[in-house]
Structures are given as C-alpha cells and as structure tokens.
Design an enzyme around this catalytic site. Structure first.
Site: not given
Ligand code: IDP
Ligand code: MG
Length: 155
Positions: A11, A51, A59, A87, A93, A114, A117, A128
């Site tokens: 990110k 998303y 948010f 993961r 998260t 965070n 992704h 994705e």
C-alpha cells in the site's frame, strides 16, 4: 495442498515509509516465488471494485483516498497453499491487534494503513490477479531452488 497464486499489494503507506524492499524480502525469504511484480497508480474505479465489500462502511472514501496517495506495488506470489500462507504472514487487519512476527504486527499501528493487501481465498485471488495483472505480466520462470524448498512428495 496445491500450488496457488495470490495477489499482494504494497500500500502507499509502505511506499512512503520506504518499506517496499523489506516487505518483499520477507516473501522472498519465506520461499514464495515472485511471478508478477509492478508499480501502478490506482484510481477510484479499480478501488471501488476492489473494495466493493466495504462500500457501505463509513471509512470507504478515506480508504480509497489512502490507496491513491502514491503508486502501489502489485505482486503475484506463487507457492503451495500460497493464499493462506500469505494471509498468515500479513496478520490481522488492524496493525495494533496483529501478532508480532506478522507483517502488520511488525510494521503497522493502524486499522487502515496496514502495509499490505492480500487475497483472502481462491476465488478472490483469481479475480484480483486478473484485476491487477494483464496477460503476459505473470511469468512462469524456473526456480532451481525448488527441490530445497519442498519435499519430493509435495512437488
Ligand atoms: P483485510 O485487508 O485484512 O482483508 P478487509 O476487511 O478486507 O481486511 O478490509 C480491507 C482494508 O480496508 C483493510 O486492509 C484496511 O486497510 C481497511 N479497513 C478495514 N477495516 C477498517 C476500519 O475499521 N477502519 C479503517 N480502515 C479499515
Ligand atoms: Mg480483504
């Protein structure tokens, strides 16, 4: 047990904090094979799609904004059970709740900023990877270390 590909995004918070190398290095050292890697500027349309499951959350606009602040690094990673492995490596998260030793647990203090992704299952990984990589941008190169990464009956 099956060979899987999964999508990771580093990110903008990771790009700005100069953690790109550190985070990619963790995946490399784990033994995941990098089969796709690129820098890309996201826009509102791709983030609204990506998303969509969060569209009703307060948010959502701020989340999309945060994902456009700089380009992101898109990674396609491959390995046995790669989706679950990645993961687990990402952690919970919210960075404040994520276990130390996970990427979010080690580098994030935020529920939004965070670091990564990571696709959350086989269906989302497939969708994705197609969302972020065009045909020809994922490579099937031969890793000579393959035999030291896996047992014969795992290959
Ligand atoms: P995940 O990234 O662990 O799969 P999701 O629930 O799919 O978590 O949420 C996607 C992203 O939305 C999170 O990585 C985080 O950046 C952001 N997010 C999730 N919940 C919150 C929240 O309560 N406040 C702010 N941002 C959030
Ligand atoms: Mg998610």
């Amino acid at each position: 047990m099956s060979v899987e590909k999964t999508l990771v995004l580093l990110k903008p918070c990771t790009v700005q904090r100069a953690l790109i190398g550190e985070v990619i290095s963790r995946f490399e050292k784990k033994g995941l094979r990098i089969v796709g890697l690129k820098f890309m500027q996201l826009d509102d349309a791709i983030l609204t799609e990506h998303y969509a499951h969060l569209a009703e959350r307060p948010f959502f606009p701020g989340l999309k904004e945060s994902m456009m602040v700089t380009p992101v690094v898109a990674l396609a990673l491959e390995g046995i059970d790669a989706i679950e492995v990645v993961r687990q490596m990402a952690g919970a998260t919210n960075g404040r709740k994520a276990q130390p030793g996970t990427i979010r647990g080690d580098y994030s203090m935020s529920g939004q900023q965070n670091i990564v992704h990571a696709s959350d299952g086989p269906e989302s990984a497939e969708v994705e990877l197609r969302r972020f990589f065009r045909e020809g941008e994922i490579f099937d190169w031969v890793n000579p270390l393959h035999r030291s990464l896996y047992a014969t009956d795992e290959c």
